[in-house]
Design a protein around this motif. Structure first.
Motif, PDB file in Angstrom:
ATOM      1  N   MET A   1      13.411  16.110  44.799  1.00 58.16           N
ATOM      2  CA  MET A   1      13.912  16.477  46.123  1.00 58.16           C
ATOM      3  C   MET A   1      14.166  15.262  47.031  1.00 58.16           C
ATOM      4  O   MET A   1      15.183  15.202  47.692  1.00 58.16           O
ATOM      5  CB  MET A   1      12.938  17.450  46.798  1.00 58.16           C
ATOM      6  N   PRO A   2      13.224  14.286  47.078  1.00 56.19           N
ATOM      7  CA  PRO A   2      13.496  13.101  47.890  1.00 56.19           C
ATOM      8  C   PRO A   2      14.781  12.394  47.476  1.00 56.19           C
ATOM      9  O   PRO A   2      15.524  11.864  48.309  1.00 56.19           O
ATOM     10  CB  PRO A   2      12.268  12.230  47.667  1.00 56.19           C
ATOM     11  N   GLY A   3      15.045  12.366  46.147  1.00 53.93           N
ATOM     12  CA  GLY A   3      16.265  11.725  45.668  1.00 53.93           C
ATOM     13  C   GLY A   3      17.499  12.452  46.149  1.00 53.93           C
ATOM     14  O   GLY A   3      18.508  11.824  46.494  1.00 53.93           O
ATOM     15  N   ILE A   4      17.454  13.792  46.183  1.00 52.03           N
ATOM     16  CA  ILE A   4      18.593  14.586  46.666  1.00 52.03           C
ATOM     17  C   ILE A   4      18.843  14.288  48.144  1.00 52.03           C
ATOM     18  O   ILE A   4      19.984  14.138  48.583  1.00 52.03           O
ATOM     19  CB  ILE A   4      18.334  16.084  46.442  1.00 52.03           C
ATOM     20  N   GLY A   5      17.743  14.204  48.902  1.00 44.05           N
ATOM     21  CA  GLY A   5      17.885  13.902  50.325  1.00 44.05           C
ATOM     22  C   GLY A   5      18.541  12.565  50.568  1.00 44.05           C
ATOM     23  O   GLY A   5      19.385  12.423  51.461  1.00 44.05           O
ATOM     24  N   ARG A   6      18.162  11.562  49.769  1.00 42.02           N
ATOM     25  CA  ARG A   6      18.771  10.243  49.923  1.00 42.02           C
ATOM     26  C   ARG A   6      20.253  10.276  49.577  1.00 42.02           C
ATOM     27  O   ARG A   6      21.068   9.637  50.240  1.00 42.02           O
ATOM     28  CB  ARG A   6      18.040   9.223  49.035  1.00 42.02           C
ATOM     29  N   ARG A   7      20.604  11.029  48.528  1.00 40.44           N
ATOM     30  CA  ARG A   7      22.014  11.125  48.143  1.00 40.44           C
ATOM     31  C   ARG A   7      22.835  11.812  49.232  1.00 40.44           C
ATOM     32  O   ARG A   7      23.966  11.395  49.522  1.00 40.44           O
ATOM     33  CB  ARG A   7      22.147  11.876  46.816  1.00 40.44           C
ATOM     34  N   ILE A   8      22.274  12.854  49.835  1.00 42.83           N
ATOM     35  CA  ILE A   8      22.978  13.556  50.909  1.00 42.83           C
ATOM     36  C   ILE A   8      23.199  12.628  52.100  1.00 42.83           C
ATOM     37  O   ILE A   8      24.290  12.564  52.672  1.00 42.83           O
ATOM     38  CB  ILE A   8      22.204  14.818  51.341  1.00 42.83           C
ATOM     39  N   ARG A   9      22.145  11.881  52.463  1.00 42.98           N
ATOM     40  CA  ARG A   9      22.289  10.939  53.574  1.00 42.98           C
ATOM     41  C   ARG A   9      23.326   9.868  53.261  1.00 42.98           C
ATOM     42  O   ARG A   9      24.090   9.452  54.142  1.00 42.98           O
ATOM     43  CB  ARG A   9      20.933  10.293  53.880  1.00 42.98           C
ATOM     44  N   ARG A  10      23.351   9.432  51.991  1.00 36.87           N
ATOM     45  CA  ARG A  10      24.319   8.404  51.593  1.00 36.87           C
ATOM     46  C   ARG A  10      25.750   8.941  51.708  1.00 36.87           C
ATOM     47  O   ARG A  10      26.648   8.258  52.197  1.00 36.87           O
ATOM     48  CB  ARG A  10      24.034   7.956  50.163  1.00 36.87           C
ATOM     49  N   VAL A  11      25.935  10.184  51.264  1.00 35.41           N
ATOM     50  CA  VAL A  11      27.267  10.802  51.355  1.00 35.41           C
ATOM     51  C   VAL A  11      27.688  10.962  52.805  1.00 35.41           C
ATOM     52  O   VAL A  11      28.835  10.661  53.176  1.00 35.41           O
ATOM     53  CB  VAL A  11      27.270  12.162  50.632  1.00 35.41           C
ATOM     54  N   LEU A  12      26.760  11.438  53.624  1.00 36.57           N
ATOM     55  CA  LEU A  12      27.084  11.628  55.040  1.00 36.57           C
ATOM     56  C   LEU A  12      27.399  10.306  55.719  1.00 36.57           C
ATOM     57  O   LEU A  12      28.304  10.216  56.557  1.00 36.57           O
ATOM     58  CB  LEU A  12      25.921  12.330  55.752  1.00 36.57           C
ATOM     59  N   TRP A  13      26.655   9.271  55.374  1.00 37.51           N
ATOM     60  CA  TRP A  13      26.887   7.957  55.949  1.00 37.51           C
ATOM     61  C   TRP A  13      28.263   7.423  55.543  1.00 37.51           C
ATOM     62  O   TRP A  13      29.001   6.875  56.371  1.00 37.51           O
ATOM     63  CB  TRP A  13      25.787   7.005  55.498  1.00 37.51           C
TER      64      TRP A  13
END
Length: 238
Positions: A1-13
């Motif tokens: 789950m933490p990895g998914i959150g980081r990927r989402i933040r990266r995409v949004l950024w």
């Protein structure tokens, strides 16, 4: 789950950086190229299609400042932003007055957007009131004021401003309502177009209410008080 959150933040950024990059590119390109359409025009067109109205066409006919009657830029300055030649994108005193007025809580909301802010919003952003949009609007406004001349901001504004249902830009408005090019608009006609700008869907240039006529007369008085055409020459707007 933490990895998914980081990927989402990266995409949004990355998405945010991409949007900012498009805005920067647009500000640079439109400092000398005609503006083919605006964000508000796209918003109006998509809204019409989604509601099933396929006859609606949002478009504008680009004209340079030399092909616009001098009464028109004077009229919008008189009506919308009399400190336009002097400020750096924001009228601080008008903002303070609007805040004081809105704090009274009578249900009516007074705005304080300058021509520069309206141009930024119409060209790159969306309708509506939110702190996010106002923040983005402030950033785009500052960028435009840095890169563009006041004359360029005014030219773009006159070409993308909404003057009625599906009527964008002063050339389209002049031909729709007065059957003439924008270069031939009279002082009275320019004041009438400026009078509908606060709400061009509610206020009609081709069927002006008593309120619109009164506002037209007020705009004409303000144009005279500013000094007429000499005001534009004095500030390098012609």
């Amino acid at each position: 789950m933490p990895g998914i959150g980081r990927r989402i933040r990266r995409v949004l950024w990355r998405l945010a950086l991409g949007i900012i990059g498009l805005w920067v590119a647009g500000i640079v390109m439109f400092s000398f190229l005609p503006v083919p359409f605006s964000a508000v025009m796209i918003e109006r067109q998509l809204s019409a299609w989604f509601s099933g109205d396929f006859r609606y066409v949002a478009h504008s006919d680009w004209v340079g400042m030399d092909d616009i009657s001098p009464w028109m830029p004077l009229a919008v300055i008189a009506a919308e932003d009399q400190k336009f030649p002097e400020h750096w994108g924001f009228d601080v005193s008008a903002i303070q007055q609007a805040i004081s007025y809105n704090e009274r809580g009578d249900g009516r909301v007074r705005g304080a957007s300058t021509i520069s802010q309206q141009t930024a919003k119409n060209l790159f952003l969306w309708d509506g009131r939110s702190w996010l949009r106002k923040g983005l609007e402030a950033g785009v406004t500052l960028s435009m004021e840095t890169v563009w001349s006041k004359r360029r901001i005014l030219t773009v504004y006159l070409n993308i401003a909404e003057f009625g249902d599906g009527v964008f830009g002063v050339e389209a408005a002049a031909r729709r309502y007065f059957h003439k090019p924008a270069s031939h608009l009279t002082q009275s006609e320019a004041a009438l177009l400026a009078a509908v700008l606060p709400n061009p869907i509610r206020f009609k240039a081709d069927a002006p209410s008593g309120y619109v006529r009164n506002r037209q007369q007020w705009v004409l008085r303000q144009m005279r008080q500013l000094g007429g055409e000499s005001f534009l020459a004095q500030h390098g707007l012609r």
